[in-house]
Design a protein around this motif. Structure first.
Motif, PDB file in Angstrom:
ATOM      1  N   LEU A  85      42.511  56.539  68.128  1.00 53.83           N
ATOM      2  CA  LEU A  85      43.681  56.834  67.300  1.00 53.83           C
ATOM      3  C   LEU A  85      44.625  57.796  68.014  1.00 53.83           C
ATOM      4  O   LEU A  85      45.822  57.542  68.166  1.00 53.83           O
ATOM      5  CB  LEU A  85      43.223  57.430  65.964  1.00 53.83           C
ATOM      6  N   PRO A 129      55.698  50.260  70.725  1.00 55.58           N
ATOM      7  CA  PRO A 129      54.980  50.187  69.440  1.00 55.58           C
ATOM      8  C   PRO A 129      53.485  49.892  69.594  1.00 55.58           C
ATOM      9  O   PRO A 129      53.001  48.843  69.185  1.00 55.58           O
ATOM     10  CB  PRO A 129      55.704  49.040  68.715  1.00 55.58           C
ATOM     11  N   PHE A 130      52.744  50.812  70.170  1.00 60.62           N
ATOM     12  CA  PHE A 130      51.296  50.643  70.261  1.00 60.62           C
ATOM     13  C   PHE A 130      50.680  50.776  68.874  1.00 60.62           C
ATOM     14  O   PHE A 130      51.206  51.463  68.009  1.00 60.62           O
ATOM     15  CB  PHE A 130      50.689  51.702  71.186  1.00 60.62           C
ATOM     16  N   GLN A 131      49.550  50.103  68.704  1.00 59.32           N
ATOM     17  CA  GLN A 131      48.867  50.119  67.402  1.00 59.32           C
ATOM     18  C   GLN A 131      47.420  50.538  67.644  1.00 59.32           C
ATOM     19  O   GLN A 131      46.698  49.828  68.332  1.00 59.32           O
ATOM     20  CB  GLN A 131      48.926  48.710  66.800  1.00 59.32           C
ATOM     21  N   PRO A 132      47.001  51.675  67.105  1.00 62.73           N
ATOM     22  CA  PRO A 132      45.626  52.112  67.381  1.00 62.73           C
ATOM     23  C   PRO A 132      44.609  51.105  66.851  1.00 62.73           C
ATOM     24  O   PRO A 132      44.702  50.670  65.704  1.00 62.73           O
ATOM     25  CB  PRO A 132      45.514  53.427  66.620  1.00 62.73           C
ATOM     26  N   PRO A 159      61.991  56.873  65.314  1.00 58.89           N
ATOM     27  CA  PRO A 159      61.574  58.273  65.147  1.00 58.89           C
ATOM     28  C   PRO A 159      60.271  58.597  65.881  1.00 58.89           C
ATOM     29  O   PRO A 159      59.930  59.768  66.016  1.00 58.89           O
ATOM     30  CB  PRO A 159      61.414  58.426  63.637  1.00 58.89           C
ATOM     31  N   LEU A 160      59.527  57.581  66.312  1.00 57.25           N
ATOM     32  CA  LEU A 160      58.257  57.885  66.968  1.00 57.25           C
ATOM     33  C   LEU A 160      58.401  57.947  68.489  1.00 57.25           C
ATOM     34  O   LEU A 160      57.443  58.203  69.197  1.00 57.25           O
ATOM     35  CB  LEU A 160      57.214  56.844  66.594  1.00 57.25           C
ATOM     36  N   LEU A 164      48.265  57.037  69.838  1.00 62.08           N
ATOM     37  CA  LEU A 164      49.471  57.653  69.275  1.00 62.08           C
ATOM     38  C   LEU A 164      50.203  58.467  70.333  1.00 62.08           C
ATOM     39  O   LEU A 164      51.432  58.477  70.385  1.00 62.08           O
ATOM     40  CB  LEU A 164      49.108  58.537  68.085  1.00 62.08           C
ATOM     41  N   LEU A 186      52.057  56.150  72.338  1.00 66.45           N
ATOM     42  CA  LEU A 186      53.208  55.719  71.553  1.00 66.45           C
ATOM     43  C   LEU A 186      54.317  56.758  71.606  1.00 66.45           C
ATOM     44  O   LEU A 186      55.490  56.446  71.814  1.00 66.45           O
ATOM     45  CB  LEU A 186      52.732  55.484  70.118  1.00 66.45           C
ATOM     46  N   PHE A 187      53.946  58.035  71.436  1.00 65.78           N
ATOM     47  CA  PHE A 187      54.937  59.115  71.449  1.00 65.78           C
ATOM     48  C   PHE A 187      55.640  59.214  72.798  1.00 65.78           C
ATOM     49  O   PHE A 187      56.852  59.355  72.856  1.00 65.78           O
ATOM     50  CB  PHE A 187      54.278  60.465  71.135  1.00 65.78           C
ATOM     51  N   PHE A 201      59.210  59.761  71.464  1.00 65.47           N
ATOM     52  CA  PHE A 201      59.479  61.095  71.976  1.00 65.47           C
ATOM     53  C   PHE A 201      59.524  61.103  73.498  1.00 65.47           C
ATOM     54  O   PHE A 201      59.266  62.120  74.133  1.00 65.47           O
ATOM     55  CB  PHE A 201      58.434  62.094  71.482  1.00 65.47           C
TER      56      PHE A 201
END
Lengths: 430, 410
Positions: free
Chosen positions: B24, B37-40, B174-175, B28, B31-32, B177
């Motif tokens: 997880l 758009p990675f999905q855990p 928004p995700l 994430l 992803l940041f 970074f």
């Protein structure tokens, strides 16, 4: 020789002790003065204001406004006209005492008659107008006639401005009292809801911060690489300016586009649509067939409070833990006590003292807390606590008196808790 | 006695949990920092963690060599990849293959390390309650450190990252970074530059610094003699004073704000920095006095008596003997008071109307409107946070000792 005449130990303080006493008082005097003037006096003043019908606008001192005009036409020698001073009290609430007007009249006018309040000395007009109650307006008339000199060289009467001396009534010190503020506070439909939110926030925030602090202290009591870095990190919520972290949380929890947490939860598929963490009053939760109203915004505000203040509890608990003697743990180890038993029966009892003190202090400070909730929600969505209500009444509704009345309630509740706590708190520590 | 006992089963459980947690968090993180758009793949991660734990903790503790751990790690990668249908991070392996491989390897490394540290010293066999508790507590503590670190760091991370983005990017994803270094220094720090050039942050910074430093000086100037008197001199009311001084600190600021607002307004002191420099020390002096008197009591009185014998006056004793000895305590009080004054919001917010007088707290409050883009708001927050945090971390040891010596505030 009777016993009465036996030498007695000296009563009172000797000269040396007296000097020491005077010196001590001298050293304490500055502290005493500043605390008196900025803390204790305002406390009393707050009670005073709570009984007065004061609004924010009243703080501007009332003053005398005047409009000076020449009424009538002066076109030929002997024409008569009035110089009219229309004078009024600018305030509709406060009185003005001892109004005194002076003005210089144009020398080129014949002064026929002046108001009964006034005296004339050459061209100098002086009027003792007495008191002006709130909203009073009055005309002062000076009857004049034109001379040739005036016609040759007309003068606007306004050119010499009239001067006033007066004693404005101070809205804070007059003898106008009312119970209306308190009536308003207690009759407000949401008073009990506000009180309940305050208590829930205070108790949950305090207990949460203590428990989390205890947990974090256990973690920081281990030795591992990077521990001092982590300790510094864990202290930062407490050290950073409240406005910085509160606004970071607001953006983090934003339900609109750009809100990090909602986007994250949507990405993970935990929620179907964005949640307004700081704007939603209640959520219905079904648990075992029962429906609960879960206060969303209030809980989030409490989580923020815990997040921000667990470091303080951690710091004190950690300091206490590191001062414990290790002998007793070694003995327990030999006796076969498991780690949980050691924590439960050795560590926890030793930590109870500092935990009690922390609970007491944090309880009071959390109850006093204003900035955090104000910055997160502004008191919306069921998060209005008593302290936010003080601000709301005094500055949002502009009723200083009502705000002060809420503040008095805050202070009385605090006093009540303090008395209870100090009665039951252990003697040592703090 | 069977070869596999309760410890082994616990390790399987913790292996599954560590697998899920690491999958997880690292996904994430990927992803940041990438914005993709990675999905855990949490379930696959848990299964992979369980199998890794079975491989690793099936051996006795001393036989878990680097080779075995490597094997366990490979097992993790294999199971995660297969279990997630060849999408270990929720995206097909054809995209960003190298990046995905690296991140998957990091997850595997972390899971193996976590399981290894969790089970170190214990074989897979049955153990008594003491050791079961040790293993469980290791997991809880490890989990605690991860959870606390993320909970504490996330808002600060978001604060810093948002300040480097622009509104459009923030709203569209928004995700994301990721930091685009290619745009150059001045574009990256555009928000900061604009705050200083257009939003008077230079003057806010100066005002904050001045108010805080003056508050510290006044506080020490008042509290040191007062604390000395309470700690050393005998006078009627001494006991009462040393106990009740902290009560002043319990008075809610919100109760003081209305009368002070009213009185300062009428005296013309409201919209001035002097007003703040009067209010702040009044609220910090009691606690400073309390902390200092605790420290003064700990200084041997003989040193001061020697000074008195040699003909120093009391004031000189304080100046030449007590104060140098109490330097650490004074430093920590100074730092603490600085922190309070720097971070203070309520009075700055209520008192200051004039932009030239704004402190940082007041200035940031002004940015908090829908017209000002978010990155400016967060850049302001960073500017306010960095000085006080840096100062605090620098002198942390000092402060912690001083704070806890005479217990304190929130």
């Amino acid at each position: 020789m009777s016993l009465d005449n036996a030498p007695k130990p000296p009563k009172g303080l000797g000269p040396l002790a007296k000097r020491e006493m005077r010196f001590a008082y001298m050293l304490l005097l500055p502290t005493f003065l500043i605390v008196l003037s900025v803390v204790l006096f305002p406390l009393v003043a707050n009670v005073w204001i709570s009984f007065k019908p004061v609004t924010l606008g009243d703080l501007r001192a009332p003053s005398i406004l005047v409009n000076e005009r020449l009424m009538g036409d002066l076109e030929a020698v002997g024409d008569e006209a009035d110089i009219r001073y229309r004078i009024r009290n600018s305030s509709r609430q406060s009185d003005i005492a001892d109004v005194f007007m002076t003005d210089t009249l144009p020398a080129s006018l014949d002064i026929l008659s002046i108001d009964e309040h006034c005296t004339l000395d050459g061209a100098a007009l002086a009027c003792d107008l007495g008191d002006y109650e709130a909203g009073k307006r009055e005309d002062i008339i000076v009857h004049v006639a034109a001379t040739q000199a005036f016609l040759d060289e007309p003068i606007n009467v306004k050119d010499t401005e009239s001067a006033f001396e007066f004693e404005p009534e101070n809205i804070l010190t007059n003898d106008d009292f009312t119970l209306e503020n308190f009536r308003k506070v207690f009759n407000a439909s949401d008073f009990w809801q506000v009180l309940w939110a305050s208590l829930y926030y205070t108790i949950a925030g305090t207990v949460g911060a203590l428990v989390m602090g205890l947990f974090a202290a256990q973690l920081m009591n281990m030795t591992f690489r990077g521990r001092s870095f982590l300790r510094g990190l864990y202290l930062s919520p407490y050290v950073a300016p409240v406005i910085a972290v509160a606004l970071a949380w607001v953006l983090l929890l934003d339900p609109g586009p750009g809100g990090t947490l909602n986007a994250l939860l949507l990405q993970l598929g935990v929620i179907d649509g964005p949640i307004s963490f700081l704007g939603q009053r209640v959520a219905e939760i079904n648990f075992l067939g029962l429906t609960f109203d879960f206060p969303v915004a209030l809980t989030v505000v409490i989580i923020f409070e815990i997040w921000r203040y667990f470091p303080l509890a951690m710091l004190f608990i950690l300091a206490r833990m590191q001062s414990m003697s290790t002998d007793i743990y070694e003995a327990a180890e030999i006796d076969g006590a498991t780690p949980i038993q050691q924590f439960r029966f050795i560590s926890l009892p030793q930590l109870m003292g500092i935990m009690a003190v922390l609970f007491l202090l944090r309880f009071i400070w959390t109850f006093n807390k204003f900035d955090d909730i104000f910055l997160l929600t502004g008191g919306a969505a069921g998060t209005r606590t008593l302290t936010v209500n003080v601000y709301e009444q005094a500055f949002a509704v502009s009723n200083l008196g009502a705000g002060a009345a809420v503040a008095v309630v805050v202070f009385l509740i605090l006093l009540f808790f303090s008395v209870i706590f100090f009665k039951f708190s252990p003697e040592d520590d703090a | 006695m069977s070869r596999f006992g309760n410890i082994f089963y616990l390790c399987l459980l913790f292996g599954a949990l560590w697998g899920a947690i690491a999958t997880l968090l690292i996904t994430l993180l990927a992803l940041f920092i990438s914005g993709e758009p990675f999905q855990p793949q949490i379930t696959a991660g848990a299964i992979a963690g369980l199998i890794t734990a079975a491989v690793l903790t099936g051996f006795r503790s001393e036989r878990r060599t680097v080779g075995i751990r490597l094997l366990a790690g490979l097992a993790f990668i294999l199971v995660l990849t297969v279990g997630s249908g060849a999408t270990p991070m929720g995206l097909g392996l054809s995209t960003y293959s190298i990046g995905q491989l690296i991140f998957t390897a990091i997850i595997a490394f972390l899971v193996v390390q976590a399981i290894h540290l969790n089970a170190i010293g214990f074989g897979p066999c049955r153990e008594r309650r003491y050791n079961v508790e040790v293993i469980c507590l290791r997991f809880i503590k490890g989990f605690g450190i991860v959870a606390f670190t993320i909970a504490v760091a996330l808002p600060f991370f978001v604060m810093v990252m948002m300040s480097l983005k622009n509104q459009q990017l923030l709203l569209s994803n928004p995700l994301d970074f990721s930091i685009d270094f290619s745009q150059g220094f001045s574009a990256l720090f555009r928000s900061y530059i604009e705050l200083f050039s257009q939003y008077h942050f230079g003057s806010y910074l100066m005002n904050s610094a001045m108010v805080s430093v003056v508050t510290v000086l006044i506080t020490l100037f008042f509290a040191v003699p007062g604390a000395y008197a309470v700690a050393r001199l005998k006078f009627p009311g001494q006991n009462f004073l040393s106990r009740s001084i902290l009560l002043i600190y319990m008075v809610p600021m919100i109760v003081l704000v209305i009368p002070l607002y009213a009185i300062f307004s009428q005296l013309g002191m409201r919209n001035t920095l002097w007003g703040l420099m009067l209010v702040y020390p009044a609220t910090t002096i009691p606690v400073a006095l309390y902390m200092l008197q605790g420290y003064f009591r700990g200084i041997p009185a003989e040193l001061e008596e020697a000074g008195l014998m040699d003909g120093l006056s009391r004031l000189n004793v304080i100046r030449k003997i007590t104060m140098p000895l109490a330097l650490p305590a004074m430093a920590s009080v100074a730092l603490y008071v600085f922190m309070i004054a720097w971070n203070e919001f309520l009075f700055a917010f209520m008192f200051l109307d004039n932009v030239d007088l704004y402190t940082l707290s007041r200035g940031i409050a002004e940015l908090n409107s829908s017209e000002v883009p978010r990155q400016h708001l967060m850049a302001g927050a960073v500017i306010a946070t960095v000085p006080v945090l840096a100062l605090f971390l620098w002198f942390e040891r000092f402060l912690v000792a001083g704070l806890t010596a005479g217990s304190v505030k929130g």
